[in-house]
Design an enzyme around this catalytic site. Structure first.
Site, PDB file in Angstrom:
ATOM      1  N   GLY A 169      72.849  14.733   4.262  1.00 20.77           N
ATOM      2  CA  GLY A 169      72.853  14.170   2.919  1.00 20.77           C
ATOM      3  C   GLY A 169      73.820  13.017   2.716  1.00 20.77           C
ATOM      4  O   GLY A 169      74.245  12.752   1.588  1.00 20.77           O
ATOM      5  N   SER A 170      74.127  12.277   3.813  1.00 23.95           N
ATOM      6  CA  SER A 170      75.070  11.163   3.621  1.00 23.95           C
ATOM      7  C   SER A 170      74.441  10.053   2.774  1.00 23.95           C
ATOM      8  O   SER A 170      75.135   9.398   1.987  1.00 23.95           O
ATOM      9  CB  SER A 170      75.573  10.623   4.964  1.00 23.95           C
ATOM     10  OG  SER A 170      74.544   9.980   5.675  1.00 23.95           O
ATOM     11  N   ASN A 171      73.122   9.857   2.898  1.00 27.13           N
ATOM     12  CA  ASN A 171      72.464   8.851   2.040  1.00 27.13           C
ATOM     13  C   ASN A 171      72.451   9.305   0.591  1.00 27.13           C
ATOM     14  O   ASN A 171      72.686   8.499  -0.320  1.00 27.13           O
ATOM     15  CB  ASN A 171      71.038   8.598   2.516  1.00 27.13           C
ATOM     16  CG  ASN A 171      70.987   7.582   3.644  1.00 27.13           C
ATOM     17  OD1 ASN A 171      71.162   6.391   3.406  1.00 27.13           O
ATOM     18  ND2 ASN A 171      70.787   8.052   4.857  1.00 27.13           N
ATOM     19  N   LYS A 203      60.113  16.921   5.849  1.00 25.41           N
ATOM     20  CA  LYS A 203      58.757  17.462   5.773  1.00 25.41           C
ATOM     21  C   LYS A 203      57.847  16.395   5.177  1.00 25.41           C
ATOM     22  O   LYS A 203      58.287  15.645   4.284  1.00 25.41           O
ATOM     23  CB  LYS A 203      58.783  18.674   4.821  1.00 25.41           C
ATOM     24  CG  LYS A 203      58.261  19.963   5.424  1.00 25.41           C
ATOM     25  CD  LYS A 203      58.538  21.128   4.484  1.00 25.41           C
ATOM     26  CE  LYS A 203      57.287  21.827   4.053  1.00 25.41           C
ATOM     27  NZ  LYS A 203      56.606  22.632   5.037  1.00 25.41           N
ATOM     28  N   ASN A 235      61.462   5.844   0.535  1.00 24.67           N
ATOM     29  CA  ASN A 235      62.024   6.511   1.717  1.00 24.67           C
ATOM     30  C   ASN A 235      62.877   5.506   2.476  1.00 24.67           C
ATOM     31  O   ASN A 235      62.669   4.298   2.367  1.00 24.67           O
ATOM     32  CB  ASN A 235      60.893   7.015   2.629  1.00 24.67           C
ATOM     33  CG  ASN A 235      61.423   7.773   3.836  1.00 24.67           C
ATOM     34  OD1 ASN A 235      62.345   8.600   3.711  1.00 24.67           O
ATOM     35  ND2 ASN A 235      60.873   7.513   5.010  1.00 24.67           N
ATOM     36  N   HIS A 255      64.128   4.704   6.447  1.00 27.51           N
ATOM     37  CA  HIS A 255      63.851   5.032   7.850  1.00 27.51           C
ATOM     38  C   HIS A 255      64.823   4.222   8.708  1.00 27.51           C
ATOM     39  O   HIS A 255      65.060   3.048   8.421  1.00 27.51           O
ATOM     40  CB  HIS A 255      62.394   4.673   8.178  1.00 27.51           C
ATOM     41  CG  HIS A 255      62.010   5.038   9.568  1.00 27.51           C
ATOM     42  ND1 HIS A 255      61.652   6.324   9.924  1.00 27.51           N
ATOM     43  CD2 HIS A 255      61.959   4.300  10.711  1.00 27.51           C
ATOM     44  CE1 HIS A 255      61.387   6.359  11.215  1.00 27.51           C
ATOM     45  NE2 HIS A 255      61.567   5.139  11.721  1.00 27.51           N
ATOM     46  N   ASP A 295      55.604   6.719   7.122  1.00 27.80           N
ATOM     47  CA  ASP A 295      56.309   5.460   7.411  1.00 27.80           C
ATOM     48  C   ASP A 295      55.434   4.206   7.291  1.00 27.80           C
ATOM     49  O   ASP A 295      55.733   3.179   7.891  1.00 27.80           O
ATOM     50  CB  ASP A 295      56.949   5.486   8.821  1.00 27.80           C
ATOM     51  CG  ASP A 295      58.015   6.556   8.941  1.00 27.80           C
ATOM     52  OD1 ASP A 295      58.617   6.920   7.921  1.00 27.80           O
ATOM     53  OD2 ASP A 295      58.248   7.027  10.077  1.00 27.80           O
ATOM     54  N   GLU A 315      72.445   1.867   6.069  1.00 31.01           N
ATOM     55  CA  GLU A 315      71.571   2.641   5.169  1.00 31.01           C
ATOM     56  C   GLU A 315      72.292   2.922   3.859  1.00 31.01           C
ATOM     57  O   GLU A 315      71.710   2.820   2.771  1.00 31.01           O
ATOM     58  CB  GLU A 315      71.168   3.973   5.826  1.00 31.01           C
ATOM     59  CG  GLU A 315      70.242   3.823   7.009  1.00 31.01           C
ATOM     60  CD  GLU A 315      69.811   5.175   7.579  1.00 31.01           C
ATOM     61  OE1 GLU A 315      69.637   6.134   6.817  1.00 31.01           O
ATOM     62  OE2 GLU A 315      69.661   5.268   8.808  1.00 31.01           O
TER      63      GLU A 315
END
Ligand code: GRF
Length: 196
Positions: A12-14, A91, A107, A109, A150, A179
């Site tokens: 959960g660093s983002n 998921k 999202n 990536h 993606d 990020e």
């Protein structure tokens, strides 16, 4: 001021970087919930620290697939948000959720999509593949979520160099640092553009 909900499965660093920017006032948004499929993950600890409601919805809590999907959509009905932010959610999202929020799910990536994206490209595997292909640069991509993994429209990318002595872990760390900066900026820009 717009509302976001976050989905995360890991450290959960983002997620933390985003809620920190909200806390600092750089990102004028409210985080209404965290959905996780991993009740013991670091993201849950961050949510608890910041008083953000957590919904643990997984194959364990909802073994029936239809019930699992229903539970996810129910959160969105209970706590409507402008944007749903995937921050290391491991998921694939059910189609019903993607259809419920068209062009409203983001999202991040850890590669320069379309390179090194899709099934199997997650975690260190992404960076291993980048090194194996002798790429000279890599970096994060923020994109909209579509029904194909993606493949949604790219909103932002940032390049970082690949160093000759990089390991998958050192490259991952260099990309992750970016990020944490590119994600909240893109959420801000995209979220504000929707309000105009
Ligand atoms: C990040 O590398 C992100 O690009 C990917 O999942 C990872 C999540 O890391 N989608 P963290 O849990 O935010 O630290």
């Amino acid at each position: 001021m717009f509302k976001i909900g976050v989905m995360a499965s890991g450290g959960g660093s983002n997620f933390k970087a985003i809620i920190d920017r909200i806390g600092e006032g750089d990102l004028e948004a409210q985080c209404k919930f965290l959905i996780t499929n991993n009740g013991g993950c670091g993201a849950v600890n961050h949510a608890t620290t910041y008083g953000i409601p957590v919904y643990h919805i997984s194959g364990k809590t909802h073994p029936d697939e239809a019930e699992y999907e229903k539970a996810l959509c129910a959160v969105l009905d209970e706590r409507p948000v402008d944007l749903l932010i995937l921050a290391g959610y491991m998921k694939k999202l059910p189609d019903c959720l993607v259809e419920k929020m068209p062009d409203r799910i983001l999202n991040i990536h850890p590669s320069l999509l379309p390179k090194f994206g899709g099934k199997g490209f997650w975690g260190l595997h992404v960076h291993e593949a980048v090194l194996a292909a002798h790429e000279t640069e890599s970096g994060p991509t923020v994109h909209l979520v579509s029904s194909e993994i993606d493949q949604g429209r790219i909103l932002a990318q940032r390049k970082v160099p690949v160093m000759p002595d990089d390991t998958p872990a050192s490259l991952q760390a260099r990309v992750l640092e970016q990020e944490h900066d590119i994600y909240w900026r893109t959420i801000k820009e995209y979220g504000e553009s929707l309000q105009k």
